[in-house]
Design a protein around this motif. Structure first.
Motif, PDB file in Angstrom:
ATOM      1  N   ASP A 108       0.231  -8.842   5.324  1.00 25.67           N
ATOM      2  CA  ASP A 108       0.430  -7.393   5.393  1.00 25.67           C
ATOM      3  C   ASP A 108       1.856  -6.986   5.027  1.00 25.67           C
ATOM      4  O   ASP A 108       2.403  -6.011   5.560  1.00 25.67           O
ATOM      5  CB  ASP A 108       0.051  -6.847   6.772  1.00 25.67           C
ATOM      6  N   GLU A 109       2.474  -7.735   4.108  1.00 25.34           N
ATOM      7  CA  GLU A 109       3.755  -7.298   3.555  1.00 25.34           C
ATOM      8  C   GLU A 109       3.624  -5.850   3.095  1.00 25.34           C
ATOM      9  O   GLU A 109       2.613  -5.444   2.537  1.00 25.34           O
ATOM     10  CB  GLU A 109       4.134  -8.185   2.366  1.00 25.34           C
ATOM     11  N   HIS A 110       4.678  -5.063   3.313  1.00 26.04           N
ATOM     12  CA  HIS A 110       4.584  -3.655   2.956  1.00 26.04           C
ATOM     13  C   HIS A 110       5.961  -3.071   2.666  1.00 26.04           C
ATOM     14  O   HIS A 110       6.995  -3.624   3.045  1.00 26.04           O
ATOM     15  CB  HIS A 110       3.920  -2.847   4.075  1.00 26.04           C
ATOM     16  N   VAL A 111       5.929  -1.927   1.980  1.00 25.22           N
ATOM     17  CA  VAL A 111       7.114  -1.106   1.774  1.00 25.22           C
ATOM     18  C   VAL A 111       6.726   0.315   2.148  1.00 25.22           C
ATOM     19  O   VAL A 111       5.603   0.766   1.883  1.00 25.22           O
ATOM     20  CB  VAL A 111       7.609  -1.194   0.315  1.00 25.22           C
ATOM     21  N   ALA A 112       7.635   1.019   2.786  1.00 19.46           N
ATOM     22  CA  ALA A 112       7.356   2.384   3.229  1.00 19.46           C
ATOM     23  C   ALA A 112       7.569   3.372   2.087  1.00 19.46           C
ATOM     24  O   ALA A 112       8.449   3.194   1.233  1.00 19.46           O
ATOM     25  CB  ALA A 112       8.248   2.755   4.412  1.00 19.46           C
TER      26      ALA A 112
END
Length: 389
Positions: free
Chosen positions: A357-361
């Motif tokens: 669940d790597e993510h960027v806002a």
């Protein structure tokens, strides 16, 4: 109307960045795998808005990419990022190669590290009237960064051989939560291969074992740790032996040493490497050997925050004084090969990278758009006010 407004062909939006990011993360560009489809897409879009394209072939199925927008001239800025990602692995709640928004988070492998920056950089350049640039904007895309910054060297060779590619500053877009960083440790990683004659374990008191020799070297590597001087040493893998009652005929050990900019890693390693030579002589009497192979090396970075170009970027980022990151990047290599200051700033948090669940806002991408737009303005649209090293 100011110069910045005149040369902006359109207003870059976070929605446009998200659309491109979705395309980029759909390419499963894990290290050692092909990135050519991503490179082709990126180059095609850049060429459509006036970018000059140089594809630098690398290892089979991979390539670096250099883009230049604006004049073939000194100065300007270079924006850098790597195209490869770590393996997706298991444990994801969404498809790792389909960009999925969950509560303002854009989840996908590589969304933070570091395709979010790559998408933002290209969208910003698509919004610029390239003919209005007075100094160049360079984009450098590498491969196989995640396995030790090993793929970028061909790109650096190409850039260093171009006399007009002398940017005032290099921005490496690793995830820093859009804080400016100016330092990271350097790293050397080595592989030690040991071989000895197999024999009955009852002869362990007199005959060598490859595993025993490796274990003694591992203790010596542990002794290289020196927190007071910022040196860390770690044995990552040690594999060898065939059975509990057999003197191990082979063993392979991999280790790394990380160091600050004021520590010479070759001096740190000198006694250890001399010890390997001694082990080799001992094993050779039994038909064996001990060899050392270096497979990763990148320099430490410590960019002076007082350099005018760095101070200008610090003001543009507007998040306080620059500091170090706790991981290695290509910034040290860029600074070393191009003899220009390099800093690190990009969207996303490194704590969210290399995990399910790597993510960027979304707000990080929006902030990155703003910083890159104003960086292009400062260094390439109004070059008479740019900082110089």
């Amino acid at each position: 109307m100011n110069d910045f407004q005149m040369v902006m062909a359109s207003d870059p939006t976070v929605e446009t960045v998200v659309d491109l990011l979705a395309d980029l993360v759909a390419f499963p560009t894990e290290s050692r795998s092909s990135n050519l489809d991503l490179v082709d897409l990126y180059a095609e879009r850049a060429a459509a808005v006036g970018g000059t394209i140089t594809v630098v072939p690398g290892e089979a199925g991979r390539a670096n990419l250099h883009l230049r927008f604006g004049p073939d001239a000194p100065g300007g800025v270079l924006l850098s990022g790597h195209t490869d990602v770590v393996p997706a692995g298991s444990g994801w709640s969404t498809d790792p190669y389909v960009l999925t928004e969950v509560d303002g988070q854009l989840r996908a492998r590589g969304s933070a590290d570091m395709k979010g920056f790559l998408a933002t950089a290209l969208v910003v350049m698509e919004s610029v009237d390239v003919d209005g640039l007075r100094a160049p904007v360079h984009l450098g895309l590498s491969y196989d960064e995640e396995i030790g910054c090993v793929g970028v060297h061909g790109l650096l060779d190409t850039l260093a051989s171009n006399e007009s590619c002398t940017p005032d500053i290099v921005l490496v877009g690793e995830p820093t939560s859009m804080r400016l960083c100016n330092a990271h440790a350097g790293k050397v990683a080595c592989r030690i291969e040991l071989a000895a004659a197999a024999g009955h374990s009852s002869r362990a008191a007199t005959d060598p074992s490859a595993v025993h020799e490796a274990a003694a070297l591992a203790v010596a590597i542990e002794d290289l740790n020196d927190p007071s001087h910022g040196v860390s040493a770690n044995v990552g893998t040690l594999r060898g032996g065939i059975a509990v009652n057999v003197l191990a005929p082979t063993c392979t050990m991999e280790f790394e040493v990380r160091h600050p900019v004021d520590v010479d890693p070759d001096e740190v390693l000198a006694d250890l490497l001399a010890r390997v030579v001694t082990v080799d002589a001992r094993l050779s009497a039994f038909g064996g050997h001990a060899t050392t192979e270096e497979f990763i090396r990148y320099p430490a970075l410590a960019t002076d925050p007082e350099i005018k170009a760095v101070a200008r970027v610090e003001a543009l980022v507007d998040r306080g004084a620059p500091g170090p990151v706790g991981f290695g990047t290509e910034a040290g290599l860029y600074s070393d090969r191009l003899a220009t200051p390099a800093v690190i700033v990009g969207p996303g948090d490194i704590a969210d990278a290399h995990r399910p669940d790597e993510h960027v806002a979304l707000d990080q991408l929006d902030r990155c758009i703003d910083v890159l737009r104003r960086t292009v303005d400062s260094f390439c649209i109004n070059p008479e006010t740019r900082g110089t090293p």
